[in-house]
Design an enzyme around this catalytic site. Structure first.
Site, mmCIF file in Angstrom:
data_model
loop_
_atom_site.group_PDB
_atom_site.id
_atom_site.type_symbol
_atom_site.label_atom_id
_atom_site.label_comp_id
_atom_site.label_asym_id
_atom_site.label_seq_id
_atom_site.Cartn_x
_atom_site.Cartn_y
_atom_site.Cartn_z
ATOM 1 N N GLY A 169 0.788 -1.236 0.000
ATOM 2 C CA GLY A 169 0.000 0.000 0.000
ATOM 3 C C GLY A 169 0.814 1.277 0.000
ATOM 4 O O GLY A 169 0.331 2.323 -0.425
ATOM 5 N N GLU A 170 2.068 1.208 0.460
ATOM 6 C CA GLU A 170 2.852 2.427 0.585
ATOM 7 C C GLU A 170 3.305 2.938 -0.770
ATOM 8 O O GLU A 170 3.817 2.187 -1.605
ATOM 9 C CB GLU A 170 4.086 2.179 1.466
ATOM 10 C CG GLU A 170 3.759 1.816 2.898
ATOM 11 C CD GLU A 170 3.574 0.320 3.106
ATOM 12 O OE1 GLU A 170 3.716 -0.130 4.256
ATOM 13 O OE2 GLU A 170 3.290 -0.390 2.121
ATOM 14 N N ALA A 171 3.143 4.265 -0.974
ATOM 15 C CA ALA A 171 3.461 4.888 -2.266
ATOM 16 C C ALA A 171 4.934 4.739 -2.625
ATOM 17 O O ALA A 171 5.279 4.496 -3.788
ATOM 18 C CB ALA A 171 3.074 6.362 -2.234
#
Length: 410
Positions: A169-171
């Site tokens: 999920g982390e950009a």
């Protein structure tokens, strides 16, 4: 001379054939009938001999397999432990495999292990690839190199890439992964885009399009003109061909990306905490009662068996509902026990994978197994008895069926 000999042989065979045909004309009807019966019996015998040869070949293969290496068994068990640890904590799982010399401590070897993905959770793969440490970044780069994108259109390459793991999920992690993807795609398909940056931006645009078109929470679905506008000037200031953009749009609209789930229904989790597991010898159901060594897992009132411990899917499943268990003596194997039904003529409701890879119903009236020792046999029998469940309706039906098939007395 050789030619003359060959011709002479042919001439003799031809004469013999004619003699046989001529002699048959002299036979009576009863003799002809007998001759045909002999021929049919011969063909049947040849078929049975062939079947026996095939079964003997299987038996010989089984005998060779008996001479297994205990060290190899230990290695397979450690590999399974390592995979389970990886699925719970990717970093610790890789450390375990390296410490036990099951995996080389190089980015290329770790990447190949993750790319193969045997029994690995795809979310865990994504988490490990997303770690920002130098070693993990090198693993990510090597992992992307494992993919072959040559002559693939972008959307097909993206489908393959995004199916091999689950995006975190982390950009920042996504950024690193998509940058590696863009570099690899452009390296494999030179001339398609002006630079990897173009591929990177377009890839994100395609992923966003997939979400917008197929997420029910997005009410306004972008049309083709909107997709053109989204990607205007991204090719080093120039526009990409509209034909290319239209093909990407149509592909995503007709078929969304298949994004791996968290593997909650994966058999890896089904077998993660079994009631009991271990090697047993299983007797086959063929004419020749050969024995095969199988890895058994007892869980959820079912007995699963595998050819190898690292196999992802079982070779067979034996539901334990309404079965019974007993000790048996066998002339070929020690420490035997047997599963059977209350009605000795009832086929056990089981399933297995046949030689062609199809799932078929089992035809066993009994399942006979052999443990490595008396102690192991007792442990297995105790665990299986605890897992056998009873359905009173089934027993009542079986009793009624048995009564209905008995001949009535006058």
């Amino acid at each position: 001379m050789a030619a003359g000999t060959e011709f002479g042989s042919y001439y003799r065979l031809d004469n013999i054939q004619r003699m046989v045909e001529f002699n048959q004309l002299d036979l009576t009807q009863e003799e002809l009938k007998l001759l045909n019966e002999i021929r049919r019996a011969k063909q049947q015998l040849l078929l049975e001999i062939k079947e026996l040869e095939n079964e003997m070949a299987n038996v010989n293969a089984d005998l060779e397999a008996m001479d297994y290496d205990e060290k190899s068994d230990c290695t397979m068990k450690q590999m399974n432990i390592g995979r389970s640890k990886f699925n719970m904590d990717p970093k610790k799982g890789i450390e375990y495999l390296i410490e036990n010399e099951l995996l080389e401590d190089t980015p290329e070897k770790v990447a190949a292990f993750l790319f193969k993905g045997e029994s690995l959770n795809k979310t865990a793969i994504g988490d490990y690839l997303g770690i920002g440490k130098d070693f993990n970044i090198k693993v990510l780069e090597a992992f992307v190199q494992e993919h072959e994108f040559k002559d693939m259109i972008l959307v097909t390459a993206l489908r393959q890439f995004l199916w091999s793991f689950r995006l975190p999920g982390e950009a920042q992690k996504i950024d690193r992964m998509m940058e590696c993807f863009a570099n690899r795609y452009c390296e494999s398909n030179s001339g398609v885009f002006e630079s990897p940056d173009t591929c990177y931006v377009l890839s994100f645009s395609v992923i966003m399009l997939n979400t917008s078109l197929h997420n029910p929470n997005v009410k306004e679905k972008p049309d083709l003109e909107r997709f053109y506008a989204m990607n205007k000037g991204i090719n080093e200031g120039g526009d990409l061909p509209k034909e290319l953009l239209k093909s990407l749009y149509d592909s995503i609209k007709s078929e969304p990306f298949k994004i791996p789930e968290d593997d909650g229904n994966d058999l890896t989790h089904t077998f993660f905490n079994p009631d009991k597991e271990g090697w047993l010898w299983k007797q086959g159901g063929g004419r020749i009662k050969s024995w095969k060594r199988r890895w058994f897992i007892l869980t959820d009132n079912c007995l699963y068996y595998f050819e190898f411990t690292q196999d992802r899917e079982p070779r067979g499943i034996i539901p334990l509902e309404n079965l019974q268990l007993k000790n048996v003596d066998d002339s070929k194997k020690d420490h035997c026990f047997e599963l059977y039904t209350a009605d000795s003529k009832e086929v056990i409701k089981a399933a297995k994978v046949d030689a062609d890879g199809r799932v078929v119903e089992g035809r066993h009236l009994t399942y006979r197994m052999s443990a490595g020792s008396a102690e192991e046999k007792e442990e297995w029998m105790k665990a299986i008895r605890a897992s056998i469940s009873r359905d009173p309706f089934y027993e009542m039906l079986a009793s009624r069926k048995k009564k209905a098939t008995m001949p009535h007395e006058n």
